[in-house]
Design a protein around this motif. Structure first.
Motif, PDB file in Angstrom:
ATOM      1  N   ASP A 191       0.848  -1.195   0.000  1.00  0.00           N
ATOM      2  CA  ASP A 191       0.000   0.000   0.000  1.00  0.00           C
ATOM      3  C   ASP A 191       0.875   1.233   0.000  1.00  0.00           C
ATOM      4  O   ASP A 191       1.835   1.334   0.780  1.00  0.00           O
ATOM      5  N   MET A 192       0.561   2.180  -0.875  1.00  0.00           N
ATOM      6  CA  MET A 192       1.328   3.413  -0.945  1.00  0.00           C
ATOM      7  C   MET A 192       1.134   4.253   0.317  1.00  0.00           C
ATOM      8  O   MET A 192       2.055   4.890   0.808  1.00  0.00           O
ATOM      9  N   VAL A 193      -0.108   4.253   0.849  1.00  0.00           N
ATOM     10  CA  VAL A 193      -0.423   5.007   2.057  1.00  0.00           C
ATOM     11  C   VAL A 193      -0.826   4.010   3.144  1.00  0.00           C
ATOM     12  O   VAL A 193      -1.641   3.134   2.921  1.00  0.00           O
ATOM     13  N   GLY A 194      -0.245   4.170   4.313  1.00  0.00           N
ATOM     14  CA  GLY A 194      -0.574   3.265   5.404  1.00  0.00           C
ATOM     15  C   GLY A 194       0.286   2.018   5.372  1.00  0.00           C
ATOM     16  O   GLY A 194       1.212   1.870   4.568  1.00  0.00           O
ATOM     17  N   LYS A 195      -0.039   1.072   6.233  1.00  0.00           N
ATOM     18  CA  LYS A 195       0.771  -0.132   6.338  1.00  0.00           C
ATOM     19  C   LYS A 195       0.319  -1.178   5.322  1.00  0.00           C
ATOM     20  O   LYS A 195      -0.829  -1.171   4.847  1.00  0.00           O
ATOM     21  N   ASN A 196       1.221  -2.066   4.993  1.00  0.00           N
ATOM     22  CA  ASN A 196       0.919  -3.151   4.069  1.00  0.00           C
ATOM     23  C   ASN A 196      -0.029  -4.161   4.715  1.00  0.00           C
ATOM     24  O   ASN A 196      -0.076  -4.307   5.935  1.00  0.00           O
ATOM     25  N   ASP A 197      -0.781  -4.873   3.859  1.00  0.00           N
ATOM     26  CA  ASP A 197      -1.745  -5.861   4.330  1.00  0.00           C
ATOM     27  C   ASP A 197      -1.178  -7.268   4.184  1.00  0.00           C
ATOM     28  O   ASP A 197      -0.606  -7.620   3.142  1.00  0.00           O
ATOM     29  N   PHE A 198      -1.364  -8.060   5.220  1.00  0.00           N
ATOM     30  CA  PHE A 198      -0.850  -9.424   5.246  1.00  0.00           C
ATOM     31  C   PHE A 198      -1.734 -10.336   4.395  1.00  0.00           C
ATOM     32  O   PHE A 198      -2.962 -10.283   4.453  1.00  0.00           O
ATOM     33  N   LEU A 199      -1.108 -11.207   3.578  1.00  0.00           N
ATOM     34  CA  LEU A 199      -1.836 -12.106   2.696  1.00  0.00           C
ATOM     35  C   LEU A 199      -1.612 -13.585   3.003  1.00  0.00           C
ATOM     36  O   LEU A 199      -2.290 -14.429   2.429  1.00  0.00           O
ATOM     37  N   GLY A 200      -0.666 -13.907   3.878  1.00  0.00           N
ATOM     38  CA  GLY A 200      -0.455 -15.304   4.230  1.00  0.00           C
ATOM     39  C   GLY A 200       1.020 -15.643   4.372  1.00  0.00           C
ATOM     40  O   GLY A 200       1.905 -14.906   3.909  1.00  0.00           O
ATOM     41  N   ARG A 201       1.292 -16.790   5.003  1.00  0.00           N
ATOM     42  CA  ARG A 201       2.666 -17.203   5.239  1.00  0.00           C
ATOM     43  C   ARG A 201       2.756 -18.724   5.263  1.00  0.00           C
ATOM     44  O   ARG A 201       1.748 -19.412   5.413  1.00  0.00           O
ATOM     45  N   VAL A 202       3.977 -19.209   5.120  1.00  0.00           N
ATOM     46  CA  VAL A 202       4.238 -20.636   5.227  1.00  0.00           C
ATOM     47  C   VAL A 202       5.644 -20.813   5.789  1.00  0.00           C
ATOM     48  O   VAL A 202       6.557 -20.035   5.471  1.00  0.00           O
ATOM     49  N   GLU A 203       5.824 -21.804   6.675  1.00  0.00           N
ATOM     50  CA  GLU A 203       7.111 -22.035   7.332  1.00  0.00           C
ATOM     51  C   GLU A 203       7.710 -23.366   6.883  1.00  0.00           C
ATOM     52  O   GLU A 203       6.976 -24.314   6.562  1.00  0.00           O
ATOM     53  N   PHE A 204       9.060 -23.419   6.892  1.00  0.00           N
ATOM     54  CA  PHE A 204       9.782 -24.638   6.529  1.00  0.00           C
ATOM     55  C   PHE A 204      10.924 -24.860   7.509  1.00  0.00           C
ATOM     56  O   PHE A 204      11.562 -23.904   7.972  1.00  0.00           O
ATOM     57  N   SER A 205      11.200 -26.106   7.777  1.00  0.00           N
ATOM     58  CA  SER A 205      12.321 -26.472   8.643  1.00  0.00           C
ATOM     59  C   SER A 205      13.600 -26.539   7.811  1.00  0.00           C
ATOM     60  O   SER A 205      13.634 -27.183   6.753  1.00  0.00           O
ATOM     61  N   LEU A 206      14.639 -25.863   8.272  1.00  0.00           N
ATOM     62  CA  LEU A 206      15.918 -25.887   7.551  1.00  0.00           C
ATOM     63  C   LEU A 206      16.494 -27.308   7.511  1.00  0.00           C
ATOM     64  O   LEU A 206      17.120 -27.713   6.536  1.00  0.00           O
ATOM     65  N   GLU A 207      16.229 -28.073   8.550  1.00  0.00           N
ATOM     66  CA  GLU A 207      16.707 -29.457   8.580  1.00  0.00           C
ATOM     67  C   GLU A 207      16.087 -30.273   7.456  1.00  0.00           C
ATOM     68  O   GLU A 207      16.768 -31.083   6.812  1.00  0.00           O
ATOM     69  N   ASP A 208      14.806 -30.049   7.180  1.00  0.00           N
ATOM     70  CA  ASP A 208      14.141 -30.771   6.087  1.00  0.00           C
ATOM     71  C   ASP A 208      14.682 -30.315   4.732  1.00  0.00           C
ATOM     72  O   ASP A 208      14.811 -31.121   3.807  1.00  0.00           O
ATOM     73  N   LEU A 209      14.982 -29.021   4.596  1.00  0.00           N
ATOM     74  CA  LEU A 209      15.483 -28.512   3.322  1.00  0.00           C
ATOM     75  C   LEU A 209      16.860 -29.067   2.992  1.00  0.00           C
ATOM     76  O   LEU A 209      17.223 -29.217   1.820  1.00  0.00           O
ATOM     77  N   GLN A 210      17.647 -29.375   4.001  1.00  0.00           N
ATOM     78  CA  GLN A 210      18.974 -29.923   3.768  1.00  0.00           C
ATOM     79  C   GLN A 210      18.918 -31.369   3.290  1.00  0.00           C
ATOM     80  O   GLN A 210      19.860 -31.858   2.670  1.00  0.00           O
ATOM     81  N   LYS A 211      17.800 -32.030   3.543  1.00  0.00           N
ATOM     82  CA  LYS A 211      17.665 -33.435   3.150  1.00  0.00           C
ATOM     83  C   LYS A 211      17.178 -33.584   1.715  1.00  0.00           C
ATOM     84  O   LYS A 211      17.576 -34.508   1.008  1.00  0.00           O
ATOM     85  N   ALA A 212      16.297 -32.706   1.272  1.00  0.00           N
ATOM     86  CA  ALA A 212      15.710 -32.859  -0.067  1.00  0.00           C
ATOM     87  C   ALA A 212      15.192 -31.511  -0.557  1.00  0.00           C
ATOM     88  O   ALA A 212      14.884 -30.605   0.232  1.00  0.00           O
ATOM     89  N   THR A 213      15.093 -31.401  -1.877  1.00  0.00           N
ATOM     90  CA  THR A 213      14.542 -30.193  -2.495  1.00  0.00           C
ATOM     91  C   THR A 213      13.022 -30.222  -2.413  1.00  0.00           C
ATOM     92  O   THR A 213      12.398 -31.263  -2.666  1.00  0.00           O
ATOM     93  N   LEU A 214      12.444 -29.105  -2.044  1.00  0.00           N
ATOM     94  CA  LEU A 214      10.982 -28.969  -2.014  1.00  0.00           C
ATOM     95  C   LEU A 214      10.541 -28.122  -3.196  1.00  0.00           C
ATOM     96  O   LEU A 214      11.015 -26.992  -3.367  1.00  0.00           O
ATOM     97  N   LYS A 215       9.646 -28.676  -4.009  1.00  0.00           N
ATOM     98  CA  LYS A 215       9.118 -27.948  -5.156  1.00  0.00           C
ATOM     99  C   LYS A 215       7.651 -28.302  -5.304  1.00  0.00           C
ATOM    100  O   LYS A 215       7.309 -29.410  -5.695  1.00  0.00           O
ATOM    101  N   ASP A 216       6.777 -27.350  -4.931  1.00  0.00           N
ATOM    102  CA  ASP A 216       5.340 -27.659  -4.915  1.00  0.00           C
ATOM    103  C   ASP A 216       4.552 -26.377  -4.670  1.00  0.00           C
ATOM    104  O   ASP A 216       5.127 -25.303  -4.496  1.00  0.00           O
ATOM    105  N   TRP A 217       3.223 -26.558  -4.660  1.00  0.00           N
ATOM    106  CA  TRP A 217       2.322 -25.495  -4.229  1.00  0.00           C
ATOM    107  C   TRP A 217       2.062 -25.680  -2.730  1.00  0.00           C
ATOM    108  O   TRP A 217       1.837 -26.799  -2.267  1.00  0.00           O
ATOM    109  N   PHE A 218       2.051 -24.579  -1.985  1.00  0.00           N
ATOM    110  CA  PHE A 218       1.852 -24.643  -0.545  1.00  0.00           C
ATOM    111  C   PHE A 218       0.743 -23.668  -0.159  1.00  0.00           C
ATOM    112  O   PHE A 218       0.707 -22.523  -0.633  1.00  0.00           O
TER     113      PHE A 218
END
Length: 762
Positions: A191-218
């Motif tokens: 937003d140009m004026v005011g604060k930005n609006d939150f649209l969503g989030r997703v979390e990942f474990s770094l330990e899991d990322l070191q084991k295999a590549t993740l490529k998908d819709w979340f």
């Protein structure tokens, strides 16, 4: 004071889930802080859905109706999906925009080992079905990646809910980096004026990322809720929610059960699978079971013999004709649901125009001296207050006028009544006539039919038109009183006047002459109604999908159709009012209902039926119908509905008639193609950025036949009633029936019946 209405929102869950779907809205209860709706909806939900959210909104009649802000307060509550039943008050809470997220994001995440370092690579590909945060109905999304105190961001894509970034963001993993620190991907609306609006989030474990590549819709998730329960300070919503989950097996597993049910009516016996089913059904489940059985036998082409079988059993065990079909037996419930499944278009044709006129005229009507309000007589006369006698006389004239139109419409509707209903009533008339042969019981053969047609069909529809889709809104108190008096009179006519003067409502006496004068016409109508050949009332040997004849109109009404397929900005004159008809064969429209010139689209050519983003035309409640022409080219028709409920009803109805189409598209664009690109995803050549909805959302009387689902529900009732089956297994005839059941059905059902017989766990 407020004008509350309620909305149900269905939110999908899991990967590859469609966007959240806005469910139906209740009618508005005007100027009331304690509204009562009493409305019921059946929603078909995808497996693994996330939650159900219920919103209470204040209706504004002036200006644009918003769903947040000071002018239109909005509160919400969420029903946990894991509970099978909810029947309680749930506290409302303020809508938190950070919790109102939707959509998915496509990511490719991996840890790359380079010569002297390790790099965490985050490719932000695209997102879809994001929540609209701007007044235009879109957002200006950008992605933000957070890890170990570091923040990286993508570019901002303006005015879209389907951004395409394809950007690579990298973090250098230092030696000894904390693997317990999660990688977080957030999506925001800039937003140009005011604060930005939150649209969503997703979390990942770094330990899991070191084991295999993740490529998908979340699926994008909200921030963990930090708001405390308001403790009822914002009000509460009374909900009754019942969640049922059935896993439907292939048809071959249900065919033995179908054969067993069919055998009950083709080879009647004292104890059959239908009699056992009636024994184990609770009163609460009997209506659902009756609906499923009606649809099963509709599909088998045996609905009339099925009803005749149940009615014969009911008549045979009734000694007092005054109690015939007065209980909620399987026979009475099956006849009641049969009329709704088969006869709703007939009901609309008979009553809808009269009901609409009663709502429009809003005349003050009252016969009860204890409830007459002289102050309301201004609606009747401009000559000052009327006396009680004058008010009753005026009310009597209005009621007789409405009743005359209702009775005339009913008694002249013989040819409009579906042949299946006429044949079922003919068989019922015969059974009652053969059983009650005494002279004093001659009228019972008429009452048996009118008890269903008038007392359980016409009268309830007049009393509560909203629940029978005869009107969009609940009646105001004044109109509701008129409808109640009319429903009472129609009930008395259906009872052939046998109970007139026996109740406590002596003030209804002025209507008695009209009721008594209508009885002869009603008897003549019923005689004509059952004067039908057997062949005319039978279905084909197999009825595959629909409960209607192909040419029968399933839904009709005025809608706004887009005038042309231009690429320019759309003015309010681009949509033209047209009258639409939907049948199982075609979707057609013309300038008026009387017009003989119609444009028709075969149902088999419909490839997608979806909502359209509001920003596409700066208009709400727009849907698109994509078809394929003779040359294989895709064509899109844009249609605007007057409100969200009408949009949901048309979407659901068209999806029902296209449920067997093999040409349905998996993806579509919820925007329009303008300025050489799609307004939704801002791309030029993509086949579709959003998944289509192939399943029906709203369930009602017009649901297509689904033999496997119907048989599964019947099996579930038998399974739930296995304890009752064990308790009756001592009877020799029933024990033999159980043994026949065990031999006739597949192993899955054998286990049930044998366990009942042997009293061993199923």
């Amino acid at each position: 004071r407020m004008n509350p209405r309620s909305r149900l929102m269905k939110v999908g869950d899991g990967r590859a889930a469609p966007a959240p779907v806005m469910g139906p809205e209740t009618a508005t209860v005007w100027k009331n802080l304690n509204p009562f709706w009493g409305e019921e909806y059946t929603l078909h939900l995808p497996m693994g859905f996330h939650n159900l959210s219920f919103y209470v909104l204040d209706e504004d009649t002036i200006g644009i109706r918003q769903e947040s802000g000071d002018t239109c307060p909005t509160w919400a509550c969420t029903a946990p999906p894991k509970r099978a039943r909810i029947d309680r008050w749930i506290h409302l809470s303020r809508v938190d925009p950070n919790e109102e997220v939707q959509g998915e994001i496509a990511l490719e995440l991996r840890v790359v080992e380079e010569a002297h370092r390790r790099v965490l690579c985050c490719r932000i590909v695209e997102a879809r079905d994001l929540a609209p945060r701007d007044s235009s109905g879109t957002s200006d999304p950008f992605a933000r990646v957070l890890w170990n105190g570091q923040v990286l961001e993508t570019a901002i894509i303006k005015k879209t809910r389907f951004p395409h970034w394809d950007e690579l963001l990298e973090f250098v993993l230092e030696d000894g980096a904390a693997v317990e620190t999660p990688l977080v991907v957030e999506v925001w609306d800039w937003d140009m004026v005011g604060k930005n609006d939150f649209l969503g989030r997703v979390e990942f474990s770094l330990e899991d990322l070191q084991k295999a590549t993740l490529k998908d819709w979340f699926r994008l998730l909200p921030f963990p809720s930090a708001e405390e329960d308001a403790g009822g300070k914002l009000g509460a919503l009374r909900l009754r929610v019942r969640l049922t989950e059935d896993r439907i097996l292939p048809s071959r597993y249900y065919q033995p059960l179908i054969d067993l049910l069919v055998e009950s009516i083709l080879c009647p016996a004292e104890v059959t699978s239908l009699t056992l089913l009636e024994d184990v059904c609770s009163v609460e489940s009997r209506q659902d079971v009756a609906t499923k059985l009606v649809k099963i036998f509709l599909g088998q082409g045996l609905v009339v013999p099925f009803l005749d079988y149940l009615n014969l059993r009911e008549v045979s065990r009734t000694t007092d004709p005054n109690t015939l079909f007065r209980s909620n037996s399987l026979a009475s419930k099956s006849m009641e649901q049969f009329m709704k499944v088969v006869g709703m278009p007939y009901l609309h044709e008979v009553l809808k125009s009269i009901i609409n006129r009663i709502f429009d005229e809003k005349k003050y009507v009252e016969l009860d001296p204890c409830k007459i309000e002289p102050s309301r007589t201004r609606r009747i006369s401009f000559k000052g207050s009327l006396s009680e006698a004058q008010i009753r006389e005026s009310s009597l004239g209005v009621l007789e006028g409405y009743l005359g139109d209702i009775v005339e419409s009913i008694v002249s509707s013989t040819e409009k009544c579906p042949p299946f209903m006429r044949m079922a009533f003919k068989q019922l008339h015969k059974r009652v006539k053969d059983h009650f042969v005494e002279v004093e019981n001659q009228d019972i053969r008429y009452i048996a039919i009118s008890g269903f047609l008038f007392l359980r069909f016409f009268a309830p529809a007049i009393l509560t038109p909203k629940l029978f889709h005869l009107h969009d809104q609940h009646a105001d108190p004044q109109t509701s009183r008129t409808l109640l008096l009319l429903a009472k009179a129609v009930q008395s006519i259906g009872n052939l006047g046998l109970q007139l003067g026996q109740g406590k409502e002596a003030w209804m006496q002025p209507l008695f002459p009209f009721i008594l004068s209508s009885i002869g016409r009603v008897k003549e109508f019923l005689d004509k109604l059952i004067d039908v050949d057997s062949e005319a009332g039978e279905l084909p040997e197999k009825q595959t999908r629909t409960v209607f004849q192909p040419s029968a109109t399933i839904k009709e009404g005025y809608l706004q159709k887009r005038k042309a397929e231009g690429l320019h900005l759309v003015s309010r004159f681009t949509f033209k009012k047209r009258y639409f008809w939907l049948s199982n064969e075609s979707f057609s429209y013309s300038k008026s209902p009387e017009s003989q010139v119609r444009t028709s689209v075969p149902v088999q050519r419909i490839c997608a039926v979806e909502r359209v983003d509001e920003n596409a035309f700066q208009q709400a409640h727009v849907m698109q119908i994509t078809t394929r022409d003779n040359g294989g080219q895709l064509c899109t028709m844009y249609i605007q509905c007057k409100n969200l409920n009408e949009l949901n009803q048309w979407l659901s109805a068209i999806r029902k008639v296209t449920i067997s189409n093999e040409c349905m598209l998996p993806f579509c664009h919820p925007g329009v193609f303008r300025g050489n690109r799609w307004t939704c995803c801002l791309q030029t050549d993509r086949a579709g950025c959003s998944r289509t909805h192939s399943t029906v959302t709203l369930g009602d009387w017009s649901d297509p036949l689904d033999p496997d689902t119907e048989a599964q529900m019947v099996y579930r009732q038998l399974l739930l009633g296995r304890e009752k089956l064990r308790s009756v297994a001592g009877d020799a005839a029933r024990e033999e029936s159980l043994r026949v059941c065990a031999d006739a059905v597949s192993p899955r059902f054998c286990a049930l019946y044998k366990s009942c017989q042997l009293n061993t766990p199923a």
